[in-house]
Write an enzyme that holds these catalytic residues in place. Structure first.
Site, mmCIF file in Angstrom:
data_model
loop_
_atom_site.group_PDB
_atom_site.id
_atom_site.type_symbol
_atom_site.label_atom_id
_atom_site.label_comp_id
_atom_site.label_asym_id
_atom_site.label_seq_id
_atom_site.Cartn_x
_atom_site.Cartn_y
_atom_site.Cartn_z
ATOM 1 N N SER A 1 0.817 65.354 39.319
ATOM 2 C CA SER A 1 -0.625 65.460 39.467
ATOM 3 C C SER A 1 -1.098 64.692 40.719
ATOM 4 O O SER A 1 -0.698 65.031 41.827
ATOM 5 C CB SER A 1 -1.308 64.982 38.187
ATOM 6 O OG SER A 1 -2.660 65.362 38.158
ATOM 7 N N ASP B 1 -1.899 74.581 31.638
ATOM 8 C CA ASP B 1 -2.486 73.340 32.149
ATOM 9 C C ASP B 1 -3.992 73.530 32.311
ATOM 10 O O ASP B 1 -4.442 74.414 33.046
ATOM 11 C CB ASP B 1 -1.837 73.024 33.502
ATOM 12 C CG ASP B 1 -2.182 71.650 34.046
ATOM 13 O OD1 ASP B 1 -3.327 71.194 33.852
ATOM 14 O OD2 ASP B 1 -1.315 71.048 34.699
ATOM 15 N N HIS C 1 -0.315 69.897 30.920
ATOM 16 C CA HIS C 1 -0.290 68.880 31.980
ATOM 17 C C HIS C 1 0.432 67.607 31.539
ATOM 18 O O HIS C 1 0.483 66.642 32.281
ATOM 19 C CB HIS C 1 -1.737 68.542 32.370
ATOM 20 C CG HIS C 1 -1.901 67.864 33.695
ATOM 21 N ND1 HIS C 1 -1.682 68.507 34.889
ATOM 22 C CD2 HIS C 1 -2.296 66.597 34.023
ATOM 23 C CE1 HIS C 1 -1.926 67.669 35.889
ATOM 24 N NE2 HIS C 1 -2.287 66.507 35.400
#
Length: 276
Positions: A145, A221, A254
């Site tokens: 991320s 996600d 995620h």
């Protein structure tokens, strides 16, 4: 430098250390896993950069990285995600300030005094690791991320410093998404030309090294469409002929469940370059 934790794992040792960073002007913690090795042997290092709200703890406790590091005989270093402590600028929001350093060198007050995470993870921390641990100067970098953004930018801005790069669910074009626009406005000011120096998609055209990029992205996600947009980097890589493999996985989100599911592939990707 003080050792805060030590744990036996997969024949090696997982530690957490705390030191005073001259670059950041505060105390910083990092995790380091060292696999079993021969006396005097120095091993290559994989640097892992974590995402928003994380510390050095998330990766070392959730990802299962130690088993892969032991298998491939690499050291793994996982720093914190930002400067911390009294006197370090912060913001009540989760996506700015402490826990949200974005792996750049801030130029705007009050952030510039401490927020120089790029210089910390690229220069100061590796110098410490190579001086005080059983580490060689063969390095690679990966992240998740915000940390995926940091890994890509570190590799693109520093040709020759890393032998491999990869990312899970990275923010590939921060200039074009809300997380990046907010952070860059605060840390770097209003000049978007300055922002481009910290945006992997913008940096790719000027890359002087064709280091292959591996990206894994979960299709479930919740941040995919609004914040991550990995296709922007993939399209630019295709236009430029830069080697990039983007793998999209139905059903994965995620979280660290996603990271743990495909981390073995990333370690194989890194180990091939580090031991090659």
């Amino acid at each position: 430098m003080d050792r805060l934790e030590t744990h036996a794992a997969f024949g090696g040792t997982q530690e957490v250390w705390k030191h005073t960073s001259a670059t950041l002007g505060c105390a910083m913690s990092f995790g380091i896993f060292t696999p079993a090795r021969d006396p005097g042997e120095r091993l290559p290092v994989v640097y892992w950069l974590s995402g928003l709200t994380c510390s050095e703890q998330n990766f070392i406790t959730k990802a299962g990285a130690q088993a892969y590091a032991a298998q491939h005989r690499v050291i793994v270093v996982a720093p914190d995600t930002s400067p911390r402590g009294e006197g370090v600028a912060d913001d009540p929001a989760y996506d700015l300030g402490q826990g949200a350093g974005f792996y750049l060198n801030a130029t705007e007050a009050p952030w510039a005094a401490h927020y120089r995470m790029h210089d910390y993870v690229v220069t100061e921390l590796p110098a410490l690791i190579e001086a005080d641990f059983a580490a060689s100067d063969r390095r690679s970098v990966m992240g998740h991320s915000m940390g995926g953004h940091g890994a890509l930018v570190a590799a693109l801005r520093n040709p020759g410093r890393y032998l491999a790069v990869s990312a899970f669910s990275p923010i590939v074009a921060p200039m074009q998404v809300p997380w990046g626009e907010k952070a860059f406005s605060a840390y770097l000011g209003p000049d978007r030309a300055a922002w481009a120096e910290w945006d992997a998609t913008a940096l790719l055209a000027g890359a002087t090294e064709r280091l292959p990029i591996l990206i894994d992205q979960g299709e479930a996600d919740s941040f995919l469409e609004g914040q991550l947009k990995p296709w922007l980097l993939a399209e630019e890589a295709a236009r430029l002929g830069h080697p990039l493999r983007l793998r999209r996985h139905p059903g994965y989100d995620h979280s660290y469940y996603f990271i743990a599911s495909f981390l073995g592939d990333h370690f194989a990707h890194h180990a091939a370059a580090l031991h090659g």
